[in-house]
Design a protein around this motif. Structure first.
Motif, short mmCIF file in Angstrom:
data_model
loop_
_atom_site.label_atom_id
_atom_site.label_comp_id
_atom_site.label_asym_id
_atom_site.label_seq_id
_atom_site.Cartn_x
_atom_site.Cartn_y
_atom_site.Cartn_z
N ALA A 27 -11.04 3.59 -3.19
CA ALA A 27 -11.07 2.13 -3.25
C ALA A 27 -12.21 1.55 -2.41
N GLN A 28 -12.95 2.42 -1.75
CA GLN A 28 -14.08 2.04 -0.89
C GLN A 28 -13.67 1.04 0.18
N LEU A 29 -12.55 1.38 0.85
CA LEU A 29 -12.05 0.56 1.94
C LEU A 29 -12.13 1.35 3.24
N SER A 30 -12.49 0.66 4.30
CA SER A 30 -12.43 1.29 5.61
C SER A 30 -10.98 1.32 6.07
N LEU A 31 -10.71 2.11 7.08
CA LEU A 31 -9.36 2.18 7.64
C LEU A 31 -8.92 0.78 8.08
N ARG A 32 -9.81 0.07 8.73
CA ARG A 32 -9.50 -1.28 9.22
C ARG A 32 -9.23 -2.25 8.06
N GLN A 33 -10.02 -2.17 6.99
CA GLN A 33 -9.83 -3.05 5.84
C GLN A 33 -8.47 -2.82 5.18
N LEU A 34 -8.11 -1.55 5.01
CA LEU A 34 -6.82 -1.26 4.40
C LEU A 34 -5.68 -1.70 5.31
N ALA A 35 -5.82 -1.46 6.61
CA ALA A 35 -4.78 -1.87 7.55
C ALA A 35 -4.57 -3.38 7.50
N ASP A 36 -5.66 -4.14 7.47
CA ASP A 36 -5.58 -5.60 7.38
C ASP A 36 -4.93 -6.04 6.07
N ALA A 37 -5.35 -5.43 4.96
CA ALA A 37 -4.83 -5.80 3.64
C ALA A 37 -3.34 -5.48 3.52
N ALA A 38 -2.90 -4.40 4.17
CA ALA A 38 -1.51 -3.98 4.08
C ALA A 38 -0.63 -4.61 5.16
N GLY A 39 -1.25 -5.23 6.13
CA GLY A 39 -0.48 -5.87 7.19
C GLY A 39 0.09 -4.89 8.21
N VAL A 40 -0.62 -3.78 8.43
CA VAL A 40 -0.21 -2.80 9.44
C VAL A 40 -1.35 -2.66 10.44
N SER A 41 -1.05 -2.10 11.59
CA SER A 41 -2.10 -1.94 12.60
C SER A 41 -3.02 -0.78 12.24
N ASN A 42 -4.24 -0.90 12.68
CA ASN A 42 -5.24 0.14 12.46
C ASN A 42 -4.80 1.49 13.04
N PRO A 43 -4.31 1.54 14.29
CA PRO A 43 -3.86 2.83 14.85
C PRO A 43 -2.69 3.43 14.08
N TYR A 44 -1.76 2.58 13.61
CA TYR A 44 -0.60 3.07 12.86
C TYR A 44 -1.06 3.70 11.55
N LEU A 45 -1.95 3.04 10.83
CA LEU A 45 -2.47 3.59 9.58
C LEU A 45 -3.20 4.90 9.83
N SER A 46 -3.95 4.96 10.90
CA SER A 46 -4.66 6.20 11.26
C SER A 46 -3.66 7.34 11.50
N GLN A 47 -2.58 7.04 12.18
CA GLN A 47 -1.55 8.05 12.43
C GLN A 47 -0.87 8.50 11.14
N ILE A 48 -0.67 7.59 10.20
CA ILE A 48 -0.09 7.96 8.91
C ILE A 48 -1.03 8.90 8.18
#
Length: 152
Positions: A20-41
């Motif tokens: 989807a050509q999204l950065s980790l931060r972009q996806l975290a923002d779009a999904a409403g989760v924190s960047n560190p949490y998404l990274s851990q997932i």
């Protein structure tokens, strides 16, 4: 229900995010989760809830069922049935009664072919396909189809 397979889920999420050509931060923002949490997932360190998976699926524009299967929450066969049901229910060209009739026909065909439907517990039929609501012929495709024939 299978145990959560977070390692494969994380790899799958990372691949979907990159596609989807999204950065980790972009996806975290779009999904409403924190960047560190998404990274851990993504690294397989966290087990996200079904709600978080749904938010991620929406942000990635993929079906939540796909993520549920990857996470081991949903069996592949359940996903296929869920997708069929979702398509029928989302069709704007047929009315609610017609949708319900189509679902009844679909479920009766699955029963005829020996497949258990996920909605058996909520439709008023037991596992043998016998109507338990007291409505004669409620689970018979022909009877339901006659009622729902659209008049033009």
């Amino acid at each position: 229900m299978a145990s959560l397979n977070v390692g494969n889920l994380g790899e799958f999420l990372r691949e979907q995010r990159r596609t989807a050509q999204l950065s980790l931060r972009q996806l975290a923002d779009a999904a409403g989760v924190s960047n560190p949490y998404l990274s851990q997932i993504e690294r397989g360190l966290r087990k996200p809830s079904a709600e978080i998976l749904q938010q991620l699926a929406k942000a990635l524009r993929i079906s939540a069922e796909t993520l549920y299967v990857q996470a081991g929450i949903l069996d592949e066969r359940d996903r296929e049935e869920t997708e069929v049901r979702s398509v029928i229910l989302a069709d704007p060209s047929i009315n609610e009664r017609q949708k319900q009739v189509l679902l009844q026909i679909y479920e009766s065909f699955r029963k005829e072919n020996g497949l258990q439907t996920a909605s058996d517990d909520t439709t008023g039929t037991d596992t043998s396909g016998t109507d338990t609501t007291g409505t004669p012929g409620a689970d018979t495709p022909g009877a339901a189809a006659d009622v729902a024939t659209p008049s033009n």
